[in-house]
Motif scaffolding. Structure first.
Motif, PDB file in Angstrom:
ATOM      1  N   ALA A  54       0.809  -1.219   0.000  1.00  0.00           N
ATOM      2  CA  ALA A  54       0.000   0.000   0.000  1.00  0.00           C
ATOM      3  C   ALA A  54       0.846   1.274   0.000  1.00  0.00           C
ATOM      4  CB  ALA A  54      -0.922  -0.003   1.210  1.00  0.00           C
ATOM      5  N   ASP A  55       2.151   1.163   0.219  1.00  0.00           N
ATOM      6  CA  ASP A  55       3.009   2.350   0.216  1.00  0.00           C
ATOM      7  C   ASP A  55       3.240   2.887  -1.187  1.00  0.00           C
ATOM      8  OD1 ASP A  55       3.251   2.109   2.956  1.00  0.00           O
ATOM      9  OD2 ASP A  55       5.152   1.036   2.848  1.00  0.00           O
ATOM     10  N   CYS A  56       2.949   2.083  -2.200  1.00  0.00           N
ATOM     11  CA  CYS A  56       3.161   2.483  -3.590  1.00  0.00           C
ATOM     12  C   CYS A  56       1.815   2.486  -4.306  1.00  0.00           C
ATOM     13  CB  CYS A  56       4.065   1.479  -4.306  1.00  0.00           C
ATOM     14  SG  CYS A  56       5.616   1.137  -3.492  1.00  0.00           S
ATOM     15  N   ASP A  57       1.802   3.047  -5.501  1.00  0.00           N
ATOM     16  CA  ASP A  57       0.612   3.000  -6.343  1.00  0.00           C
ATOM     17  C   ASP A  57       0.517   1.592  -6.940  1.00  0.00           C
ATOM     18  OD1 ASP A  57      -1.324   3.150  -8.286  1.00  0.00           O
ATOM     19  OD2 ASP A  57      -0.466   4.856  -9.322  1.00  0.00           O
ATOM     20  N   PRO A  58      -0.490   0.792  -6.535  1.00  0.00           N
ATOM     21  CA  PRO A  58      -0.548  -0.612  -6.976  1.00  0.00           C
ATOM     22  C   PRO A  58      -1.193  -0.820  -8.346  1.00  0.00           C
ATOM     23  CG  PRO A  58      -2.321  -0.188  -5.452  1.00  0.00           C
ATOM     24  CD  PRO A  58      -1.535   1.105  -5.561  1.00  0.00           C
ATOM     25  N   THR A  59      -1.244   0.224  -9.176  1.00  0.00           N
ATOM     26  CA  THR A  59      -1.817   0.068 -10.510  1.00  0.00           C
ATOM     27  C   THR A  59      -0.990  -0.902 -11.350  1.00  0.00           C
ATOM     28  OG1 THR A  59      -2.570   2.360 -10.386  1.00  0.00           O
ATOM     29  CG2 THR A  59      -2.580   1.324 -12.553  1.00  0.00           C
ATOM     30  N   TRP A  60       0.319  -0.790 -11.253  1.00  0.00           N
ATOM     31  CA  TRP A  60       1.259  -1.625 -11.997  1.00  0.00           C
ATOM     32  C   TRP A  60       2.318  -2.144 -11.034  1.00  0.00           C
ATOM     33  CZ3 TRP A  60      -0.162  -2.538 -16.870  1.00  0.00           C
ATOM     34  CH2 TRP A  60      -0.996  -1.601 -17.500  1.00  0.00           C
ATOM     35  N   TYR A  61       2.909  -3.270 -11.360  1.00  0.00           N
ATOM     36  CA  TYR A  61       4.029  -3.837 -10.608  1.00  0.00           C
ATOM     37  C   TYR A  61       5.189  -3.926 -11.580  1.00  0.00           C
ATOM     38  CZ  TYR A  61       0.933  -4.900  -6.754  1.00  0.00           C
ATOM     39  OH  TYR A  61       0.081  -4.783  -5.697  1.00  0.00           O
ATOM     40  N   VAL A  62       6.393  -3.549 -11.134  1.00  0.00           N
ATOM     41  CA  VAL A  62       7.509  -3.447 -12.066  1.00  0.00           C
ATOM     42  C   VAL A  62       8.729  -4.223 -11.586  1.00  0.00           C
ATOM     43  CG1 VAL A  62       6.759  -1.176 -12.884  1.00  0.00           C
ATOM     44  CG2 VAL A  62       8.442  -1.309 -11.068  1.00  0.00           C
ATOM     45  N   VAL A  63       9.507  -4.685 -12.566  1.00  0.00           N
ATOM     46  CA  VAL A  63      10.835  -5.223 -12.293  1.00  0.00           C
ATOM     47  C   VAL A  63      11.798  -4.358 -13.101  1.00  0.00           C
ATOM     48  CG1 VAL A  63      10.641  -7.011 -14.084  1.00  0.00           C
ATOM     49  CG2 VAL A  63      12.311  -7.268 -12.256  1.00  0.00           C
ATOM     50  N   SER A  64      12.836  -3.885 -12.436  1.00  0.00           N
ATOM     51  CA  SER A  64      13.768  -2.939 -13.040  1.00  0.00           C
ATOM     52  C   SER A  64      15.021  -3.636 -13.541  1.00  0.00           C
ATOM     53  CB  SER A  64      14.160  -1.888 -12.000  1.00  0.00           C
ATOM     54  OG  SER A  64      15.250  -1.121 -12.453  1.00  0.00           O
ATOM     55  N   LYS A  65      15.364  -3.362 -14.778  1.00  0.00           N
ATOM     56  CA  LYS A  65      16.588  -3.926 -15.355  1.00  0.00           C
ATOM     57  C   LYS A  65      17.831  -3.357 -14.675  1.00  0.00           C
ATOM     58  CE  LYS A  65      18.207  -5.286 -19.866  1.00  0.00           C
ATOM     59  NZ  LYS A  65      17.920  -5.228 -21.306  1.00  0.00           N
ATOM     60  N   LEU A  66      17.769  -2.105 -14.254  1.00  0.00           N
ATOM     61  CA  LEU A  66      18.912  -1.472 -13.596  1.00  0.00           C
ATOM     62  C   LEU A  66      19.130  -1.984 -12.179  1.00  0.00           C
ATOM     63  CD1 LEU A  66      18.588   2.312 -14.558  1.00  0.00           C
ATOM     64  CD2 LEU A  66      20.258   0.658 -15.396  1.00  0.00           C
ATOM     65  N   ASP A  67      18.048  -2.282 -11.474  1.00  0.00           N
ATOM     66  CA  ASP A  67      18.135  -2.572 -10.044  1.00  0.00           C
ATOM     67  C   ASP A  67      18.048  -4.048  -9.673  1.00  0.00           C
ATOM     68  OD1 ASP A  67      18.265   0.195  -9.594  1.00  0.00           O
ATOM     69  OD2 ASP A  67      16.080   0.349  -9.553  1.00  0.00           O
ATOM     70  N   ASN A  68      17.726  -4.916 -10.614  1.00  0.00           N
ATOM     71  CA  ASN A  68      17.548  -6.324 -10.265  1.00  0.00           C
ATOM     72  C   ASN A  68      18.423  -7.206 -11.156  1.00  0.00           C
ATOM     73  OD1 ASN A  68      16.536  -8.958  -9.766  1.00  0.00           O
ATOM     74  ND2 ASN A  68      14.625  -8.072  -9.040  1.00  0.00           N
ATOM     75  N   PRO A  69      19.429  -7.879 -10.576  1.00  0.00           N
ATOM     76  CA  PRO A  69      20.311  -8.719 -11.386  1.00  0.00           C
ATOM     77  C   PRO A  69      19.593  -9.920 -12.010  1.00  0.00           C
ATOM     78  CG  PRO A  69      20.831  -8.932  -9.052  1.00  0.00           C
ATOM     79  CD  PRO A  69      19.810  -7.846  -9.174  1.00  0.00           C
ATOM     80  N   ALA A  70      18.421 -10.262 -11.502  1.00  0.00           N
ATOM     81  CA  ALA A  70      17.656 -11.382 -12.061  1.00  0.00           C
ATOM     82  C   ALA A  70      16.542 -10.886 -12.983  1.00  0.00           C
ATOM     83  CB  ALA A  70      17.073 -12.224 -10.927  1.00  0.00           C
ATOM     84  N   PHE A  71      16.700  -9.676 -13.532  1.00  0.00           N
ATOM     85  CA  PHE A  71      15.661  -9.093 -14.386  1.00  0.00           C
ATOM     86  C   PHE A  71      15.231 -10.043 -15.503  1.00  0.00           C
ATOM     87  CE2 PHE A  71      14.527  -7.057 -18.361  1.00  0.00           C
ATOM     88  CZ  PHE A  71      13.430  -6.293 -17.987  1.00  0.00           C
ATOM     89  N   SER A  72      16.177 -10.551 -16.270  1.00  0.00           N
ATOM     90  CA  SER A  72      15.846 -11.404 -17.424  1.00  0.00           C
ATOM     91  C   SER A  72      15.076 -12.638 -17.005  1.00  0.00           C
ATOM     92  CB  SER A  72      17.119 -11.803 -18.173  1.00  0.00           C
ATOM     93  OG  SER A  72      17.740 -10.667 -18.716  1.00  0.00           O
ATOM     94  N   GLU A  73      15.491 -13.266 -15.917  1.00  0.00           N
ATOM     95  CA  GLU A  73      14.824 -14.474 -15.439  1.00  0.00           C
ATOM     96  C   GLU A  73      13.406 -14.163 -14.954  1.00  0.00           C
ATOM     97  OE1 GLU A  73      17.866 -13.460 -14.685  1.00  0.00           O
ATOM     98  OE2 GLU A  73      19.217 -15.102 -15.183  1.00  0.00           O
ATOM     99  N   ILE A  74      13.273 -13.068 -14.201  1.00  0.00           N
ATOM    100  CA  ILE A  74      11.950 -12.694 -13.692  1.00  0.00           C
ATOM    101  C   ILE A  74      11.022 -12.329 -14.845  1.00  0.00           C
ATOM    102  CG2 ILE A  74      10.692 -10.929 -12.376  1.00  0.00           C
ATOM    103  CD1 ILE A  74      13.097 -10.919 -10.414  1.00  0.00           C
ATOM    104  N   TYR A  75      11.515 -11.543 -15.783  1.00  0.00           N
ATOM    105  CA  TYR A  75      10.689 -11.125 -16.912  1.00  0.00           C
ATOM    106  C   TYR A  75      10.257 -12.338 -17.739  1.00  0.00           C
ATOM    107  CZ  TYR A  75       8.893  -8.148 -20.613  1.00  0.00           C
ATOM    108  OH  TYR A  75       8.066  -7.524 -21.516  1.00  0.00           O
ATOM    109  N   ALA A  76      11.181 -13.257 -17.982  1.00  0.00           N
ATOM    110  CA  ALA A  76      10.850 -14.468 -18.745  1.00  0.00           C
ATOM    111  C   ALA A  76       9.822 -15.324 -18.013  1.00  0.00           C
ATOM    112  CB  ALA A  76      12.119 -15.274 -19.014  1.00  0.00           C
ATOM    113  N   LEU A  77       9.985 -15.482 -16.707  1.00  0.00           N
ATOM    114  CA  LEU A  77       9.031 -16.274 -15.936  1.00  0.00           C
ATOM    115  C   LEU A  77       7.652 -15.617 -15.940  1.00  0.00           C
ATOM    116  CD1 LEU A  77       9.753 -18.171 -12.731  1.00  0.00           C
ATOM    117  CD2 LEU A  77       7.664 -16.887 -12.898  1.00  0.00           C
TER     118      LEU A  77
END
Length: 114
Positions: A54-77
């Motif tokens: 609830a601390d963020c706007d829950p309209t969208w959920y994001v994974v950041s390529k800059l901030d998450n070393p597992a970006f590719s794996e998370i995005y693919a999953l």
């Protein structure tokens, strides 16, 4: 003794373990998925239950390529779950500093057994 304690106290700060304020969502369906090129790249998702973080706007959920070393794996999953209709659970922690509304940041994802 007091002087020795004052000298050692800053060293303890190096060994503290940061507390985690993240949480798992309930099992959710991914309703919308898209890639966004801003701020180094994002995977942006709309999910069926946006009640977590609830601390963020829950309209969208994001994974950041800059901030998450597992970006590719998370995005693919996430895309695999979206196309196959499988539910996932998201570990969300913090709000994206790169989006104007501060969407919840996805840190981890796991599929839900059917």
């Amino acid at each position: 003794m007091k002087r020795a304690f004052q000298a050692i106290l800053p060293a303890f700060a190096l060994f503290t373990v940061p507390a985690s304020a993240g949480t798992w969502t309930p099992p959710v369906d991914i309703e919308v998925a898209y890639a966004h090129s801003g701020h180094g790249g994002y995977g942006i998702f709309q999910i069926s239950d946006a009640s977590v973080n609830a601390d963020c706007d829950p309209t969208w959920y994001v994974v950041s390529k800059l901030d998450n070393p597992a970006f590719s794996e998370i995005y693919a999953l996430m895309l695999a779950a979206y196309t196959s209709g499988k539910q996932v659970r998201l570990w969300v922690e913090g709000c994206s500093p790169h989006t104007s509304d501060g969407y919840p940041l996805i840190q981890h994802v796991k599929t839900v057994p059917q």
